[in-house]
Structure formats: structure tokens, C-alpha cells
Design a protein around this motif. Structure first.
Motif, mmCIF file in Angstrom:
data_model
loop_
_atom_site.group_PDB
_atom_site.id
_atom_site.type_symbol
_atom_site.label_atom_id
_atom_site.label_comp_id
_atom_site.label_asym_id
_atom_site.label_seq_id
_atom_site.Cartn_x
_atom_site.Cartn_y
_atom_site.Cartn_z
ATOM 1 N N GLY A 27 50.441 41.487 36.208
ATOM 2 C CA GLY A 27 49.642 40.330 35.811
ATOM 3 C C GLY A 27 48.822 39.798 36.970
ATOM 4 N N CYS A 28 47.505 39.625 36.757
ATOM 5 C CA CYS A 28 46.657 39.003 37.775
ATOM 6 C C CYS A 28 45.516 38.263 37.082
ATOM 7 N N PRO A 29 45.261 37.000 37.481
ATOM 8 C CA PRO A 29 44.163 36.243 36.856
ATOM 9 C C PRO A 29 42.806 36.570 37.478
ATOM 10 N N ARG A 31 39.804 39.304 39.007
ATOM 11 C CA ARG A 31 39.243 40.638 38.723
ATOM 12 C C ARG A 31 38.348 41.015 39.900
ATOM 13 N N CYS A 32 38.954 41.210 41.060
ATOM 14 C CA CYS A 32 38.169 41.516 42.260
ATOM 15 C C CYS A 32 37.426 42.839 42.051
ATOM 16 N N LEU A 33 36.157 42.845 42.410
ATOM 17 C CA LEU A 33 35.350 44.051 42.204
ATOM 18 C C LEU A 33 35.941 45.247 42.939
ATOM 19 N N TRP A 34 36.601 44.989 44.065
ATOM 20 C CA TRP A 34 37.103 46.051 44.933
ATOM 21 C C TRP A 34 38.564 46.402 44.646
ATOM 22 N N CYS A 35 39.145 45.855 43.582
ATOM 23 C CA CYS A 35 40.591 46.000 43.340
ATOM 24 C C CYS A 35 40.985 47.476 43.186
ATOM 25 N N HIS A 36 42.010 47.894 43.938
ATOM 26 C CA HIS A 36 42.498 49.273 43.776
ATOM 27 C C HIS A 36 43.808 49.309 42.994
HETATM 28 S S1 SF4 Z 1 42.669 42.724 44.494
HETATM 29 FE FE1 SF4 Z 1 43.335 43.165 42.373
HETATM 30 S S2 SF4 Z 1 45.485 42.558 42.322
HETATM 31 FE FE2 SF4 Z 1 44.594 41.624 44.162
HETATM 32 S S3 SF4 Z 1 43.938 39.566 43.516
HETATM 33 FE FE3 SF4 Z 1 42.175 40.919 43.250
HETATM 34 S S4 SF4 Z 1 42.265 41.637 41.117
HETATM 35 FE FE4 SF4 Z 1 44.269 40.784 41.628
#
Ligand code: SF4
Length: 266
Positions: A27-29, A31-36
Motif C-alpha cells: 500500500g502506498c498513497p 505515485r512517484c514517477l521514478w518508483c521501482h
Molecule cells: S517511491 Fe514508490 S513506494 Fe516509495 S513513496 Fe514513491 S510511490 Fe511509494
């Protein structure tokens, strides 16, 4: 109280001091563009699939990401690595996703680990109600706190949420007497701009003694295949947006000059 996790990784060396076991809560609120770690986003277990074409035939493979577990089940896993954690000055890190998306489960995990004498760390985006931070505070040895983008509209564009809550929580947390280590993702043109680094420096400088260390986390695209597997649209920046080692060194030096300790890569 049961909770949903998507991984438990022993021998982690980038999630706090020493050798650690990292528990990834789902679960994460943001949506980082770079999220791996897009498999962390959805709060429930979900199915992911991939297909392989061999000799003109399609073979499909599917798996479920995430599982429901009890606190005692997680603790049983964690205890297996107790000796190596203790000998290395390590402990347990609760990460995600955003672990505070499951505040009750996280609080119970932390309390159980704390009562057994483990060093506990929480890796957080800061985007959670302050009351949830208050709840976990007594059982958390160290906070790993993300500071991503200081300009609010740019933060919203890059992560999907305003930075106001995370910055307010930081300003509260830094006065609670617990160690807080900062983590900055470095993505060229997004977080690793001169303006953003200077703004972060200005925000953190009054707290240099409480913070001590900043982890610089260079962008990578290792998780790109996960988007396909999950059927998600991938908006990851291009490979060129990974800063060169000299750029990372330059950013590190800016923070070193202000008195911070720097670790590259978490
Ligand atoms: S990098 Fe991914 S998991 Fe981390 S806060 Fe951003 S969206 Fe959430």
C-alpha cells in the motif's frame, strides 16, 4: 491484527545501520514517477502475469503479489536472523510502499520487535496522519524519512500528492528526540536539480545535529519490468535521468559542507 506484506528480505544493507531484515508492507498513497516498487502500491494482494512466446505458442505465468500475515508470523521470520542483526549492529526495517498505510499492523509489529530488543527502523514518505506517527513513535529506534521535492506543485506533479503533510510531520518529528535519517531520491531534472537541492538544504540545515546522515539514492530503472507484469502504465523517466557519479558527488559535497554525513545508495 493481520496485515498485508509483499516481501521480507534478510541481509539488507541499504535500509538503515548494520545488516537488517526489511519487511515490505503493501500500500502506498504516492505515485512517484521514478518508483521501482509499483507492486507496493495496491493495498491488497493482487495477481500479476507475464507471457512468454516460444515456437509461436504463448505460455502464461501468473503469481499473487502480497499475502496476509499475522504479527507472530512476521516475528518468526525476523527471529531467524537475530544473531547476524545483533553482531552487525543492525535490526529490522519496516518499508513499503508506505508502511503507515497500515498503522495498526505496523504499530503492533514495532511493539513486538521492540519488546524483543530489536533495533527498529521505519522507512516512510512522511505522507500519513500525524496521529499515526505518534502511535509508532515509542517503538521506533530510527526514522528513514524521504524528502523528495520542496516545491509543492512540482512535488504533486512528481509524486501525485502535495508535500505539505510530509513536511509538517517532519517538522514535528524532528523535535521528538528520535534519530531521523533523510533519504533523497536523485532523478535528474526532477529531484536532482540545483534549485531543489538548495531548497532541501535550506529546509534541513537547522536540524543538522538531529539528522546526522543523508542517504542519496540515485535513480535506476531496475523495476521497469514490474509495470508490465502488473498491467500498469510505466511513466518512469528515461535512463539518462540517472545522475552521473560526478553529479552525485557534487550534491553530496553540498550537504557535507553544511555538516551532514552522506551515504550514497542508502
Ligand atoms: S517511491 Fe514508490 S513506494 Fe516509495 S513513496 Fe514513491 S510511490 Fe511509494
Amino acid at each position: 491484527m493481520p496485515g498485508i506484506i509483499f516481501d521480507i528480505k534478510p541481509f539488507a544493507i541499504h535500509d538503515g545501520p548494520g545488516i537488517r531484515t526489511t519487511v515490505f508492507l503493501k500500500g502506498c498513497p504516492l505515485r512517484c514517477l521514478w518508483c521501482h516498487n509499483p507492486e507496493s502500491w495496491h493495498p491488497e494482494p493482487e495477481s500479476a502475469g507475464k507471457s512468454i512466446i516460444l515456437d509461436g505458442r504463448e505460455f502464461r505465468e501468473s503469481e499473487t503479489i502480497g499475502r496476509e500475515v499475522t504479527v507472530q508470523e512476521v516475528m518468526a521470520e525476523i527471529r531467524k536472523e537475530r544473531i547476524i542483526m545483533e553482531e552487525s549492529g543492525g535490526g529490522i526495517t519496516f518499508s513499503g510502499g508506505e508502511p503507515l498505510m497500515q498503522p495498526g499492523f505496523l504499530a503492533e509489529l514495532l511493539e513486538a520487535a521492540w519488546l524483543e530488543g530489536f533495533h527498529t527502523a521505519v522507512d516512510t514518505s512522511g505522507h500519513a496522519p500525524k496521529s499515526d506517527f505518534e502511535r509508532i513513535l515509542p517503538y521506533t529506534s530510527l526514522f528513514l524519512y524521504d524528502i523528495k521535492i520542496m516545491d509543492d506543485p512540482l512535488h504533486t506533479a512528481g509524486t501525485g500528492v502535495s508535500n505539505q503533510l510530509a513536511l509538517e510531520n517532519f517538522s514535528w518529528l524532528i523535535h521528538q528526540g528520535k534519530p531521523v535519517r533523510i533519504r533523497i531520491p536523485l532523478v535528474r531534472n526532477i529531484t536532482a536539480t540545483r534549485e531543489n537541492i538548495n531548497a532541501i538544504l535550506g529546509f534541513l540545515s537547522p536540524h543538522v545535529r538531529q539528522i546526522g546522515q543523508i542517504d542519496l539514492l540515485p535513480y535506476h530503472r531496475n523495476g521497469i519490468h514490474k509495470y508490465r507484469k502488473l498491467g500498469l502504465v510505466c511513466q518512469m523517466p528515461p535512463r539518462d535521468d540517472t545522475p552521473e557519479p560526478e553529479e552525485i558527488e557534487e550534491i553530496g559535497q553540498i550537504f557535507r559542507d553544511a555538516g551532514f554525513r552522506i551515504k550514497k545508495g542508502g
